[in-house]
Write an enzyme that holds these catalytic residues in place. Structure first.
Site, mmCIF file in Angstrom:
data_model
loop_
_atom_site.group_PDB
_atom_site.id
_atom_site.type_symbol
_atom_site.label_atom_id
_atom_site.label_comp_id
_atom_site.label_asym_id
_atom_site.label_seq_id
_atom_site.Cartn_x
_atom_site.Cartn_y
_atom_site.Cartn_z
ATOM 1 N N LYS A 1 -0.760 -4.917 8.504
ATOM 2 C CA LYS A 1 0.589 -4.511 8.089
ATOM 3 C C LYS A 1 1.170 -3.645 9.198
ATOM 4 O O LYS A 1 0.524 -2.704 9.658
ATOM 5 C CB LYS A 1 0.544 -3.722 6.784
ATOM 6 N N CYS B 1 2.064 3.026 9.790
ATOM 7 C CA CYS B 1 2.397 4.337 9.221
ATOM 8 C C CYS B 1 3.120 5.202 10.256
ATOM 9 O O CYS B 1 2.623 5.421 11.351
ATOM 10 C CB CYS B 1 1.135 5.055 8.736
ATOM 11 N N PRO C 1 0.851 -1.197 0.000
ATOM 12 C CA PRO C 1 0.000 0.000 0.000
ATOM 13 C C PRO C 1 0.879 1.238 0.000
ATOM 14 O O PRO C 1 1.811 1.326 0.808
ATOM 15 C CB PRO C 1 -0.774 -0.112 1.331
HETATM 16 C C1 LIG Z 1 5.071 7.006 -1.144
HETATM 17 C C2 LIG Z 1 4.800 5.978 -0.080
HETATM 18 C C3 LIG Z 1 3.535 5.876 0.463
HETATM 19 C C4 LIG Z 1 3.261 4.894 1.439
HETATM 20 N N1 LIG Z 1 1.979 4.772 1.902
HETATM 21 C C5 LIG Z 1 1.689 3.711 2.711
HETATM 22 C C6 LIG Z 1 0.334 3.422 3.061
HETATM 23 O O1 LIG Z 1 -0.608 4.097 2.633
HETATM 24 N N2 LIG Z 1 0.116 2.347 3.882
HETATM 25 C C7 LIG Z 1 1.142 1.565 4.360
HETATM 26 O O2 LIG Z 1 0.891 0.586 5.072
HETATM 27 N N3 LIG Z 1 2.411 1.819 4.035
HETATM 28 C C8 LIG Z 1 2.704 2.845 3.211
HETATM 29 N N4 LIG Z 1 3.997 3.043 2.816
HETATM 30 C C9 LIG Z 1 5.039 2.091 3.247
HETATM 31 C C10 LIG Z 1 5.205 0.969 2.225
HETATM 32 O O3 LIG Z 1 4.027 0.202 2.119
HETATM 33 C C11 LIG Z 1 6.367 0.039 2.613
HETATM 34 O O4 LIG Z 1 6.108 -0.497 3.878
HETATM 35 C C12 LIG Z 1 7.707 0.768 2.663
HETATM 36 O O5 LIG Z 1 7.868 1.623 1.554
HETATM 37 C C13 LIG Z 1 8.874 -0.231 2.691
HETATM 38 O O6 LIG Z 1 8.844 -1.067 1.569
HETATM 39 P P1 LIG Z 1 9.778 -0.802 0.268
HETATM 40 O O7 LIG Z 1 11.186 -0.714 0.752
HETATM 41 O O8 LIG Z 1 9.536 -1.981 -0.617
HETATM 42 O O9 LIG Z 1 9.340 0.483 -0.328
HETATM 43 C C14 LIG Z 1 4.295 4.024 1.890
HETATM 44 C C15 LIG Z 1 5.574 4.165 1.348
HETATM 45 C C16 LIG Z 1 5.841 5.119 0.371
HETATM 46 C C17 LIG Z 1 7.230 5.205 -0.204
#
Ligand SMILES: Cc1cc2nc3c(=O)[nH]c(=O)nc-3n(C[C@H](O)[C@H](O)[C@H](O)COP(=O)(O)O)c2cc1C
Length: 331
Positions: free
Chosen positions: A141, A102, A18
Site C-alpha cells: 500500500k 504512512c 488499514p
Molecule cells: C485514523 C487513521 C489511521 C490510519 N492508519 C493507517 C495505517 O496504519 N496504515 C496505512 O497504510 N494507512 C493508514 N491510514 C490511511 C488509510 O488507510 C487511507 O489510506 C486514507 O485514510 C485514505 O483513505 P480514505 O479517504 O478512504 O480514508 C490511516 C488513516 C486514518 C484516518
C-alpha cells in the site's frame, strides 16, 4: 475478478483500509459482516515485532470470521522486515501487506512508510526480499509519490509487480499532501491501464459515497476500492455500496435498534479481545458516528464516552434504545 494470488475477492471488491487504532479485530469483524471483501490490520512496526513488544504482538490477532485478512507491517531495515515476516507468518494471515505510504513524521523520518518513496530502489529491494522470504502473498500500500514533482507511481507499480508483489493499493495523494486536498485517482487509473500490469490495482482515497465507489469502478476502471474513513462509525458503509452497485439506489440507513445492537456487539467484542478497561476506552471513538444526527443526544453521548465501566455503557445503550427507538436516520 480480482485475485490476490489464489485468493478470489470477486468482482470489484471493497477492502477495509488499514487504520491505526481503528482497524482492530472487532471493527474488522463488523466491517466483514457488513460486506467488506477483505480487511487489513493497522500498521505494525517491524522493529516493535522483533523486540516482542506486547502492543505490536497483540495487533497480530486475527478472528477466523474476518478472513481474508492482510497484516500490514512497516519498516525500512531489511533484516528487521524479514524477521518480522517470520513472526507474522506464524499467525497465519492470508496476506502480508507492506506500508509504503504512512506520511507521519516519526515513521517517515526513519525512511519507513512514505519515507521510502524517496528511495524507490530500496522499496523494490525490500519487497523482493520479502516476497522471496515467505510463501504468503506480499501486497503493497503506497501513495502517488513523495510530492507533486516526484510522482513515480507508474514506474513503481511496475517494478513492484516485477519482483513478485501480488496487489497494490494506491492512495491518490502524495506524502506532501498528507490528507489535504482531494485524492487524485487519475494516476491510479494510469497504473491500471498500463498494459504490463496484471496484478490487482486497488484505488484509495475519499471513497465516502456509493457513487464515488461506482466512479472508481466504472470511470477509472480500477480493480477494487479500499475504504478508510467512511467506515469509521459506519461499518455498514460496505453494505450501502454493494446495495448501490446492485440496484442503483441507496439502501435505508440502519435503524436505531440495529445501531444499538452493533454498538453493543462492538463493545462486547472489544472487551473480550482486550479486557474491560481498554475495550471501553477504544470503542468510544465509534459511537459519535453510530448515533450521529439524533437531536438532544449530548447527554447520552457524554455518558458513552466518559463511563469507565462496561456496565454503564451498556446501560446507556439500553436507555438510548428505549428513548429513541422511533428515530428515523437519514443518510
Ligand atoms: C485514523 C487513521 C489511521 C490510519 N492508519 C493507517 C495505517 O496504519 N496504515 C496505512 O497504510 N494507512 C493508514 N491510514 C490511511 C488509510 O488507510 C487511507 O489510506 C486514507 O485514510 C485514505 O483513505 P480514505 O479517504 O478512504 O480514508 C490511516 C488513516 C486514518 C484516518
Amino acid at each position: 475478478m480480482a485475485k490476490i494470488d489464489n485468493i478470489d475477492l470477486g468482482e470489484f471488491p471493497l477492502l477495509l483500509a488499514p487504520m491505526e487504532d481503528v482497524s482492530d479485530p472487532p471493527f474488522r469483524a463488523l466491517c466483514k459482516e457488513y460486506g467488506a471483501d477483505m480487511v487489513y490490520t493497522e500498521f505494525i512496526s517491524s522493529e516493535g515485532l522483533i523486540r516482542d513488544a506486547a502492543k505490536s504482538m497483540m495487533k497480530l490477532d486475527i478472528y477466523e470470521k474476518e478472513r481474508p485478512v492482510g497484516i500490514q507491517i512497516f519498516g525500512a531495515n531489511l533484516e528487521s522486515m524479514l524477521r518480522s515476516v517470520e513472526i507474522v507468518e506464524k499467525t497465519k494471515p492470508d496476506v502480508i501487506d507492506i506500508n509504503f505510504g504512512c506520511p507521519v513524521k516519526k515513521v517517515v523520518s526513519k525512511g519507513a512508510g512514505a519515507g521510502i518513496l524517496k528511495d524507490v530502489d530500496l522499496m523494490v529491494k525490500l519487497t523482493e526480499a520479502m516476497v522471496k522470504h515467505t510463501n504468503l502473498p506480499i501486497t503493497v500500500k503506497t501513495r502517488l509519490g513523495w510530492d507533486h514533482d516526484s510522482i513515480k507511481i507508474y514506474e513503481v507499480a511496475e517494478r513492484l509487480q516485477d519482483v513478485g508483489c501480488k496487489a497494490i493499493s494506491i492512495h491518490g495523494r502524495t506524502r506532501a499532501q498528507m490528507y489535504k486536498g482531494e485524492a487524485d485517482w487519475k494516476p491510479i487509473a494510469e497504473v491500471k491501464n498500463n498494459p504490463r500490469m496484471h496484478i490487482p490495482v486497488f484505488g484509495n482515497g475519499d471513497v465516502d459515497t456509493p457513487e464515488k465507489a461506482a466512479l472508481m469502478r466504472d470511470e477509472y476502471g480500477l480493480d477494487g476500492a479500499m475504504i478508510g474513513r467512511a467506515s469509521i462509525g459506519s461499518p455498514w458503509f460496505f453494505k450501502a455500496v454493494k446495495h448501490y452497485f446492485e440496484t442503483g439506489t441507496h439502501c435505508e440507513p440502519p435503524s436505531l435498534v440495529e445501531r444499538v445492537d452493533i454498538a453493543r456487539r462492538h463493545l462486547q467484542m472489544s472487551i473480550d479481545w482486550k479486557g474491560e478497561k481498554l475495550g471501553v476506552f477504544e470503542t468510544r471513538r465509534h459511537y459519535t458516528n453510530y448515533f450521529k444526527g439524533i437531536p438532544h443526544f449530548k447527554e447520552y453521548r457524554m455518558k458513552m464516552v466518559t463511563s469507565d465501566h462496561a456496565e454503564d455503557v451498556f446501560a446507556t445503550f439500553d436507555e438510548v434504545e428505549e428513548k429513541f427507538a422511533d428515530y428515523q436516520f437519514v443518510e
